[in-house]
Design an enzyme around this catalytic site. Structure first.
Site, short mmCIF file in Angstrom:
data_model
loop_
_atom_site.label_atom_id
_atom_site.label_comp_id
_atom_site.label_asym_id
_atom_site.label_seq_id
_atom_site.Cartn_x
_atom_site.Cartn_y
_atom_site.Cartn_z
CE LYS A 202 0.70 1.10 4.46
NZ LYS A 202 1.18 2.37 5.01
CB THR A 259 -1.25 4.77 3.29
OG1 THR A 259 -1.42 3.85 4.36
CG2 THR A 259 0.19 5.22 3.28
O1 LIG Z 1 1.45 2.66 7.72
C1 LIG Z 1 0.99 3.75 7.91
C2 LIG Z 1 -0.46 3.97 8.05
O2 LIG Z 1 -1.15 2.78 8.30
C3 LIG Z 1 1.89 4.92 7.94
O3 LIG Z 1 2.08 5.34 6.64
P1 LIG Z 1 3.35 6.21 6.25
O4 LIG Z 1 4.57 5.36 6.52
O5 LIG Z 1 3.17 6.55 4.82
O6 LIG Z 1 3.33 7.43 7.14
#
Ligand SMILES: O=C(CO)COP(=O)(O)O
Ligand SMILES: NC(=O)C1=CN([C@@H]2O[C@H](COP(=O)(O)OP(=O)(O)OC[C@H]3O[C@@H](n4cnc5c(N)ncnc54)[C@H](O)[C@@H]3O)[C@@H](O)[C@H]2O)C=CC1
Length: 345
Positions: A202, A259
């Protein structure tokens, strides 16, 4: 109907390895749940400051940490007598930290990890890396903790739901009880592979969603990227033996939504700045935190090519990150692909 009564859990000793944003937020949850928690990291000065000020300003500004949280620089002391060890270091640090842990442990703990990525070079999932480095006779099972969760929101007690995944459902339930409270709800899942693949991939799509935003495209384009991104993640996961249903869950579509839409996401922010024309080096130099999707894009592109899995969005993002293709040209190229059926796998 499947129903489980909520039971109080006696205090457990837990070591959290990784004193960045997610490690600190999860350690805070565990202390609030009444556990004896030590957080370990690789920056002695930062840990001393955490003990003195009960803050971790570079990662979670304005959050007051519970006084009961002990920050410890000596790994042997941090993991002394623990029931569970929680890895929350970036993907690239999982193997080296696991090697250090093996030398430091005096118990046979449950190993949990909450990191999101595939190892560069080996293309392995993080539970596979941990299983390789920590011999089975020195530990209990390995559990993956994953789902839509931003440290900034968990740290202020906002409502969050995630998944505890393990082949042994009783161990997954142990971790479910360890973390669950009134704002943090944990579901169990036996599909470790699917949960780890959803979590890792993701981040790639989130870089793309950020880029779409930075380029000025609208909501239709964002929905298109997320939906076709999910199709791609599912195709990759199923080819590797995951349950397709897992990608409809918290660690699949749930984490993809958060995300790809949250300004907290480092992956989304990285993509947004790429879309605005900044260079990757400049973006990463200023982020101050890990952007896992950058290396995961490389690992997944390599593995997909080896296994002949069609991953057009991932390959396009790879071209932007590693081959100097402009984000706008990359989007235009995606739109020029041959026509196909939505349900083609
Ligand atoms: O895993 C995450 C949200 O579930 C955090 O995402 P990021 O690492 O892009 O900040
Ligand atoms: N921040 C979040 O909201 C979430 C993060 N995650 C995942 O958790 C993992 C960690 O992410 P964050 O805490 O956000 O990263 P971060 O960038 O905020 O912090 C990473 C921490 O790891 C430390 N570190 C790096 N290499 C190390 C090593 N070799 N030994 C010891 N410590 C080391 C760094 O000093 C830093 O303190 C990533 O895989 C991320 O995808 C998962 C869910 C939510």
């Amino acid at each position: 109907m499947y129903q489980k009564v909520r039971k109080e859990m006696e205090q457990k000793k837990v070591a959290v390895l990784g004193a960045g944003s997610w490690g600190t937020a999860l350690a805070k949850v565990l202390v609030e749940n009444g556990h004896d928690v030590r957080i370990w990291g690789n920056n002695e000065q930062q840990l001393e400051e955490m003990n003195r000020t009960h803050q971790n300003p570079n990662y979670l500004p304005d959050i007051h940490l519970p006084e009961g949280l002990k920050a410890i620089f000596d790994l042997k002391e941090a993991v002394k007598d623990v029931d569970a060890v929680l890895f929350v270091v970036p993907t690239k640090a999982i193997r080296p930290v696991a090697k250090q842990l093996v030398e430091a442990m005096n118990t046979k703990p449950i190993i949990i990890h909450a990191s999101k990525g595939l190892e560069l070079g080996t293309h392995k999932r993080l539970s596979e890396v941990l299983a390789e480095e920590i011999p089975a006779n020195l530990r209990q099972e390995i559990v993956v903790l994953s789902g839509p969760s931003h440290a900034e929101e968990v740290a202020v007690g906002d409502i969050t739901t995630i998944t505890s995944a393990c082949d042994n459902i009783e161990t997954a339930e142990f971790v479910q009880r360890l973390f669950t409270n009134h704002y943090f709800r944990i579901y169990t899942n036996a599909d470790v592979k699917g949960v780890e693949i959803g979590a890792a991939l993701k981040n790639i799509i989130a870089i793309g969603a950020g880029a779409i935003h930075g380029l000025g495209y609208g909501d239709d384009a964002k929905a298109a990227l997320m939906t076709r991104g999910l199709a791609e993640i599912t195709r990759f996961g199923v080819a590797l033996g995951a349950d397709p249903l897992t990608f409809m869950g918290l660690s699949g579509v749930g984490d993809l939504i958060v995300t790809c839409t949250s300004v907290h996401s480092r992956n989304w922010r990285c993509g947004n700045q790429l879309g605005q024309g900044k260079s990757l080096d400049e973006i990463l130099d200023h982020m101050g935190m890990i952007v896992e999707g950058v290396s995961t894009t490389k690992a997944v592109t390599e593995l997909a090519q080896q296994l002949k899995i069609s991953m057009p969005i991932t390959e396009t993002i790879y071209d932007v990150l590693y081959n100097g293709v402009e984000a706008r040209t990359a989007v235009e190229n995606l739109m020029k692909r041959d026509m196909r059926s939505e349900n083609e796998f």
